[in-house]
Design an enzyme around this catalytic site. Structure first.
Site, mmCIF file in Angstrom:
data_model
loop_
_atom_site.group_PDB
_atom_site.id
_atom_site.type_symbol
_atom_site.label_atom_id
_atom_site.label_comp_id
_atom_site.label_asym_id
_atom_site.label_seq_id
_atom_site.Cartn_x
_atom_site.Cartn_y
_atom_site.Cartn_z
ATOM 1 N N ARG A 191 31.062 28.415 52.945
ATOM 2 C CA ARG A 191 31.614 27.681 54.085
ATOM 3 C C ARG A 191 32.089 28.685 55.132
ATOM 4 O O ARG A 191 32.110 29.880 54.882
ATOM 5 C CB ARG A 191 32.828 26.882 53.596
ATOM 6 C CG ARG A 191 33.846 27.804 52.931
ATOM 7 C CD ARG A 191 35.191 27.220 52.692
ATOM 8 N NE ARG A 191 36.126 28.273 52.369
ATOM 9 C CZ ARG A 191 36.348 28.780 51.167
ATOM 10 N NH1 ARG A 191 35.692 28.308 50.115
ATOM 11 N NH2 ARG A 191 37.221 29.748 50.983
ATOM 12 N N LYS B 153 30.580 29.554 38.637
ATOM 13 C CA LYS B 153 30.874 30.977 38.752
ATOM 14 C C LYS B 153 30.157 31.837 37.722
ATOM 15 O O LYS B 153 29.874 33.000 37.989
ATOM 16 C CB LYS B 153 32.368 31.192 38.690
ATOM 17 C CG LYS B 153 33.073 30.617 39.897
ATOM 18 C CD LYS B 153 34.491 31.058 39.892
ATOM 19 C CE LYS B 153 35.093 30.858 41.250
ATOM 20 N NZ LYS B 153 36.350 31.598 41.343
HETATM 21 P P1 ADP Z 1 39.111 31.507 43.604
HETATM 22 O O1 ADP Z 1 37.748 30.923 43.695
HETATM 23 O O2 ADP Z 1 40.048 30.623 42.841
HETATM 24 O O3 ADP Z 1 39.657 31.947 44.926
HETATM 25 P P2 ADP Z 1 38.380 34.265 42.936
HETATM 26 O O4 ADP Z 1 37.438 34.604 41.865
HETATM 27 O O5 ADP Z 1 37.879 34.375 44.342
HETATM 28 O O6 ADP Z 1 38.972 32.809 42.666
HETATM 29 O O7 ADP Z 1 39.671 35.165 42.812
HETATM 30 C C1 ADP Z 1 40.780 35.003 43.672
HETATM 31 C C2 ADP Z 1 41.708 36.205 43.563
HETATM 32 O O8 ADP Z 1 42.137 36.389 42.207
HETATM 33 C C3 ADP Z 1 41.069 37.535 43.942
HETATM 34 O O9 ADP Z 1 41.171 37.765 45.323
HETATM 35 C C4 ADP Z 1 41.902 38.518 43.146
HETATM 36 O O10 ADP Z 1 43.119 38.768 43.794
HETATM 37 C C5 ADP Z 1 42.208 37.762 41.864
HETATM 38 N N1 ADP Z 1 41.213 38.073 40.792
HETATM 39 C C6 ADP Z 1 40.127 37.346 40.446
HETATM 40 N N2 ADP Z 1 39.444 37.928 39.440
HETATM 41 C C7 ADP Z 1 40.099 39.067 39.129
HETATM 42 C C8 ADP Z 1 39.886 40.135 38.185
HETATM 43 N N3 ADP Z 1 38.870 40.128 37.308
HETATM 44 N N4 ADP Z 1 40.772 41.155 38.166
HETATM 45 C C9 ADP Z 1 41.823 41.182 39.016
HETATM 46 N N5 ADP Z 1 42.077 40.225 39.920
HETATM 47 C C10 ADP Z 1 41.240 39.168 39.997
#
Ligand code: ADP
Length: 455
Positions: free
Chosen positions: A292, A116
């Site tokens: 995916r 990431k």
């Molecule tokens: P994963 O790969 O575990 O799904 P993500 O980076 O896609 O992680 O984040 C999943 C969820 O977490 C997002 O949809 C959001 O709701 C929350 N999230 C992630 N990063 C942030 C951030 N910097 N601020 C607020 N919410 C966040």
């Protein structure tokens, strides 16, 4: 085109892929574990191979057994579905070295997207907005606190190798940040075998808006609009819709261009999703790229009339994209509810066992993607999703009315389901007004089930 595709997955997504193959005239091979002998994907595929015991490591995550199954059956491609091996670069690489086409992006693209902080770096270089945060990993609590002072609280610690919303910790103060650091590290180590963390500004009350993209092997990239996925519990999506009530045509154009730019920067191939957070002021930030087919892909299929799984197969076979960006037309509105075998009134406790009675809804505008049937016994070894209900309407109001009607018709007996909570969402002021964010589910749970010991 391929003559035979092996599906390295189970449940509704395995059925979904078999359906696409059948329409394309491609033979299918199902693989299954000891726990899935009675599953529909085994019955609907042209051939089926048992690959081992119920534990995923013995079957759906076991690379040598899946490759052997493909070799024995002479499959020329493997579709990994979502979860399991779908985002493991090593698996894509092995398929390649065995002359089996992996239906997804190349191994190096999966590897770059899965790291990431690398992904953030690539986005930054290519001018795609990212959330302010660390360049690479934060090594220790002191570094985290220093950085938090620069960008301002609240901040969020995230696992470098994260996924599925695990390994994230929000901190509002130095003390809580220091305290969370160790917990987040060990959680990341346990979940992903990698303890490294990075840090970002925590965006308050954001919306989760993601763009579907398609990229062929000839340099063409298009997007198919956005999906709104803000209804999440513990970062797991529950209800998705397209288009998003927070995205105007101008914003869609801008975000869509960023999504295409992101895909090009990754040298992306096949179907993928660019996830963004959208803040209350309409600013958006890249959070990750998913390499995916997504669980929520049917809402995009429904409003664009494009079969994403067939497109994945065509792209993997080397064909050119069949559409130009201007040809993508969004028609009406679609909503998806994920129905899980969990009891919302008991803090979403998983519910296993036999489905004693089942009635699936139908009628205008309703699509059901499911692998369950009456008398089906839900194995304990896998995720708890029972079905996806997708409703289409010419307007958001019509799609909502159809979804409410469909959930009202749906009967699942023998196990608990999340249908009652999906109804809470659909009836809520927040959903109806289109004004909600990623914290809304927690608020609705608080109001609907006040005494279930949630934290
Ligand atoms: P994963 O790969 O575990 O799904 P993500 O980076 O896609 O992680 O984040 C999943 C969820 O977490 C997002 O949809 C959001 O709701 C929350 N999230 C992630 N990063 C942030 C951030 N910097 N601020 C607020 N919410 C966040």
């Amino acid at each position: 085109m391929f003559t035979k595709i092996l599906i390295a997955n189970r449940g509704e997504i395995a059925l979904r892929i078999i359906r696409a193959c059948r329409e394309l005239g491609i033979h299918t091979v199902a693989v299954y574990s000891d726990a899935d002998g009675d599953s529909l994907h085994v019955r609907f595929a042209d051939e089926a191979v048992c690959i081992g015991a119920a534990a995923p490591g013995e079957s759906y995550l076991n690379v040598p057994r899946i490759i052997s199954a493909a070799e024995i059956t002479d499959a020329d491609a493997i579709h990994p579905g979502y979860g399991f091996l779908s985002e493991i670069p090593h698996f894509a690489e092995i398929c390649n070295s065995c002359n089996i086409t992996f239906i997804g992006p190349p191994a190096d693209v999966i590897a770059r997207s899965g790291d990431k902080s690398k992904a953030r770096e690539i986005m930054k270089e290519h001018g795609v907005p990212i959330i302010p945060g660390s360049d690479g990993i934060v090594a220790n609590p002191d570094e985290a606190v220093d950085l938090a002072h620069q960008i301002g609280y609240p901040v969020i610690l995230k696992a470098l190798a994260g996924g599925g919303g695990r390994g994230m910790r929000v901190a509002h103060t130095d003390i809580s940040l220091r305290k969370s650091f160790g917990t987040a590290q060990s959680e990341a180590e346990r979940a992903f075998g990698n303890p490294h963390l990075y840090l970002e500004k925590y965006i308050e009350r954001p919306r989760h808006v993601e763009f579907q993209i398609l990229a062929d092997h000839h340099g063409n990239v298009i997007h198919l609009g956005e999906r709104e996925c803000s209804f999440q519990r513990r970062h797991q999506k529950m209800l998705e819709e397209a288009p998003s009530t927070a995205v105007s045509p101008e914003l869609r154009k801008k975000m869509g261009e960023s999504a295409i730019q992101a895909a090009k920067a990754f040298e992306y191939r096949n179907a993928g999703t660019i996830e963004f957070l959208l803040d209350e002021k309409g600013k958006y930030y890249f959070i990750e790229i998913n390499t995916r087919i997504q669980v929520e892909h049917p809402v995009t299929e429904t409003i664009t009339s494009i079969d994403l799984v067939k497109e994945q197969i065509a792209i993997a076979a080397g064909e050119r994209l069949r559409f130009e960006q201007e040809e993508i037309v969004i028609r009406g509105h679609a909503i998806e509810c994920r129905i899980n075998a969990e009891d919302p009134s008991r803090n979403f406790m998983p519910s296993c066992g036999k489905i004693t009675a089942l009635h699936l809804p139908g009628g205008p505008g309703i699509r059901i993607d499911t692998h369950i049937y009456e008398e089906y016994v839900i194995p304990m070894n896998y995720d708890s999703m029972l079905a996806k209900v997708i409703a289409w309407g010419s307007t958001r109001e019509e799609a909502t009315a159809r979804m409410r009607r469909a959930l009202h018709e749906m009967v699942i007996e023998g196990v608990s389901s999340t249908i009652p909570f999906q109804e809470v969402i659909l009836n809520s002021r927040q959903f109806r007004s289109g004004k909600f964010n990623t914290a809304t589910v927690e608020q609705l749970l608080e109001a609907s089930y006040p005494d279930t010991g949630r934290h």
